[in-house]
Design an enzyme around this catalytic site. Structure first.
Site, PDB file in Angstrom:
ATOM      1  N   GLU A  99      12.064  53.349  57.351  1.00 19.08           N
ATOM      2  CA  GLU A  99      11.103  54.216  56.660  1.00 19.08           C
ATOM      3  C   GLU A  99       9.778  53.487  56.716  1.00 19.08           C
ATOM      4  O   GLU A  99       9.575  52.502  56.006  1.00 19.08           O
ATOM      5  CB  GLU A  99      11.525  54.421  55.191  1.00 19.08           C
ATOM      6  CG  GLU A  99      12.775  55.252  54.997  1.00 19.08           C
ATOM      7  CD  GLU A  99      12.538  56.733  55.212  1.00 19.08           C
ATOM      8  OE1 GLU A  99      11.369  57.168  55.278  1.00 19.08           O
ATOM      9  OE2 GLU A  99      13.531  57.461  55.328  1.00 19.08           O
ATOM     10  N   CYS A 152       4.223  56.125  50.442  1.00 15.81           N
ATOM     11  CA  CYS A 152       4.198  56.244  51.900  1.00 15.81           C
ATOM     12  C   CYS A 152       3.763  57.638  52.314  1.00 15.81           C
ATOM     13  O   CYS A 152       3.127  57.797  53.350  1.00 15.81           O
ATOM     14  CB  CYS A 152       5.561  55.902  52.486  1.00 15.81           C
ATOM     15  SG  CYS A 152       6.912  56.771  51.717  1.00 15.81           S
TER      16      CYS A 152
END
Ligand code: NAP
Ligand code: MG
Length: 520
Positions: free
Chosen positions: A261, A296
């Site tokens: 990720e 993010c």
């Protein structure tokens, strides 16, 4: 408020120490963990080294068969007991996150409680999948009299965590691993190791030794070693794209599962058909500035149709002017400081460069009294306009409460700009005309494209989360997370060994027609 939270924190939580097979080894080297709001020391991290990483992997490998073979309902009950134990200290752990990361208390609470909910969901999912999927008789199963597909745990799983949301993001792998019967070696980020280590230690008390091992240490040493380790069957990483590349390369040496990720540079595209309502502005503001821009998949650049540009900039700036920046424990604060000094320096550099390039940089928001602007990593929520579409602030990830806004003239142009980066995590299209929005959404290169939203709640559990291009590999959420820590195990049965498979008659003649040749 701050003092209360400090008072409730246990002394032992102030040291993030390794946990290996239920023991705490001696560690000589420690690093200070600081509060980004004040620069003051919050605690220390006892740095594990390569030897500790090896011992932790060995412990996880030893514990694995026993943990895997505990009946699913029994294992689930043990994991739930561990979760209940954490529930009792959830607020204190959240306060610890606020101290080491600087995020406001309610964001930190989401980190802890969201993780607990994730584990509970995983335990339930694994119980539902326990029998395996019966594919008997389905097209493609040939003459098999029964076909079953199971998810079996891979073995030892290494989890390398980030500092921005230290618990939830590591639990994307920890939760499915525990529920499915895999064992763990977790490396917290040295910048925010305290709450995660305390939480895992609390959980480990309810589980067999070796199921959860923790090795706080430097990523370039311990993290790299775990990624390379032949006995680690899967490595899960959340962090920057550069580190993700190194981990994928290290993992390739002995073929293990890799879930990455990575960074994002999410675009929000406000279409000509969008009406700039208060609710649209509120959603955009949340998308850009939640967690001080350090999610993010925060919105990291806005493209707006030229006909809507001035209205959007004016209304967005007015809303951003009301964001209160303060200490994590200040109940009036909407956002805290940036979590790391590096991130702070980088944000200031980007703003200087934008100014030097002639952009209009509006530093907005309200400085709460609790914000010590000279000592902490505080940055005002900032709106940047008049900036070139290829400026670094637009094309790279800023990870800060700074939002550049760039006008476009045609949908085509917006799509090209949105897809122009190496990133492809999430994205969003804004318009009350859903058909128009979806037509544009379909052409965006990203793991998710939201319409009229772009924040945590928009990423719903039934839709996989993750990135395309350089934003990652693999997906999280329920079954998608489980796939990373399990292997598919097919059991294909024939009711008796007989001529059921095409081609067997040829082998039967071999048996029938020729006398066995004597072995020499
Ligand atoms: P980072 O430097 O890549 O660090 C993340 C973790 O990797 C830390 O635990 C770090 O250890 C470790 N590490 C560093 N070098 C390593 C190596 N060679 N081998 C193995 N592990 C290593 O990331 P960051 O810059 O701190 O975090 C911010 C980035 O993370 C942003 O780009 C953000 O977008 C991304 N992020 C992505 C997601 C997502 O879900 N896609 C979520 C959050 C953050 P240390 O403790 O020594 O630093
Ligand atoms: Mg780092």
């Amino acid at each position: 408020m701050t003092n209360d939270a400090h008072a409730r924190l246990r002394d032992e939580w102030r040291l993030a120490a390794p946990l290996i097979d239920g023991f705490t080894p001696e560690v000589t080297e420690t690093l200070v963990v600081t509060n980004p709001a004040t620069g003051a020391q919050v605690g220390r991290v006892a740095l594990a080294d390569v030897r500790h990483a090896d011992e932790a992997v060995a412990a996880a490998v030893r514990a694995f068969p026993g943990w895997r073979d505990i009946p699913t309902t029994e294992r689930g009950a043990m994991v739930l007991a561990a979760v209940d134990a954490v529930e009792a200290i959830a607020d204190e752990l959240a306060a610890l996150i606020s101290l080491e990361v600087g995020k406001v208390l309610h964001e930190a609470q989401g980190d802890v409680r969201g993780s607990l909910a994730m584990v509970r969901g995983m335990v339930q999912l694994v119980a539902e999948l326990e029998a395996g999927e019966d594919r008997t008789g389905l097209p493609g199963t040939g003459q098999a009299s029964f076909v079953r597909l199971r998810h079996v745990p891979v073995g030892a799983v290494a989890v390398i965590g980030p500092w921005n949301t230290p618990i939830f993001l590591t639990f994307n792998a920890i939760a499915p691993a525990l529920a499915a019967g895999a064992t763990l070696v977790v490396k917290p980020a040295v910048e925010a190791p305290l709450a995660l280590t305390a939480m895992l230690r609390a959980m480990a008390e309810h589980l067999p030794d070796g199921v959860i091992n923790v090795v706080p240490g430097r990523g370039s040493v311990v993290g790299q070693h775990l990624a390379e380790h032949p006995d680690v069957r899967a490595v899960s990483f959340t962090g920057s794209t550069g580190t993700g590349r190194r981990i994928a390369a290290a993992a390739a040496a002995n073929i293990k599962k890799v879930a990455l990720e990575l960074g994002g540079n999410d675009p929000a595209v406000v279409l000509e058909s969008a009406e700039i309502t208060d609710s649209l502005i509120a959603e955009l503001v949340a998308g850009c500035f939640a967690m001080t821009g350090q999610i993010c998949f925060n919105i990291k650049r806005i493209y707006v149709h030229r006909s809507r540009h001035d209205e959007l900039v004016e209304k967005l700036s007015a809303a951003v002017s009301r964001i209160v920046v303060g200490d994590a424990f200040d109940p009036d604060a909407h956002i805290g400081p940036l979590a790391t000094r590096d991130g702070y320096d980088n944000a200031l550099r980007l703003l200087d460069e934008a100014r030097a390039a002639g952009a209009v940089v509006r530093e907005l928001g309200i400085r709460a009294d609790s914000a010590d602007w000279t000592a902490g990593n505080y940055i005002a929520p900032t709106v940047v306009t008049g900036i070139a579409a290829d400026h670094e602030l637009v094309l790279d990830e800023q990870f800060a409460p700074i939002i550049p806004i760039v006008p476009f003239d045609t949908d085509e142009e917006a799509i090209v700009e949105a897809n122009r980066t190496e990133f492809g995590l999430a994205s969003s299209i804004w318009s009350q005309d859903l058909r128009h929005a979806e037509a544009v959404a379909r052409r965006i290169e990203a793991g998710n494209t939201f319409i009229n939203a772009h924040r945590l709640g928009a990423s719903v559990p039934l839709v996989p989360f993750g990135g395309v291009k350089q934003s990652g590999l693999g997906r999280t959420h329920l079954l998608y997370s489980l796939e990373h820590v399990t292997d598919e195990h097919g059991i294909v049965g024939f009711s008796h060994p007989a001529a059921q498979l095409p081609g067997i008659t040829r082998w039967q003649t071999v048996l029938a027609d020729h006398p066995a040749k004597e072995n020499v």
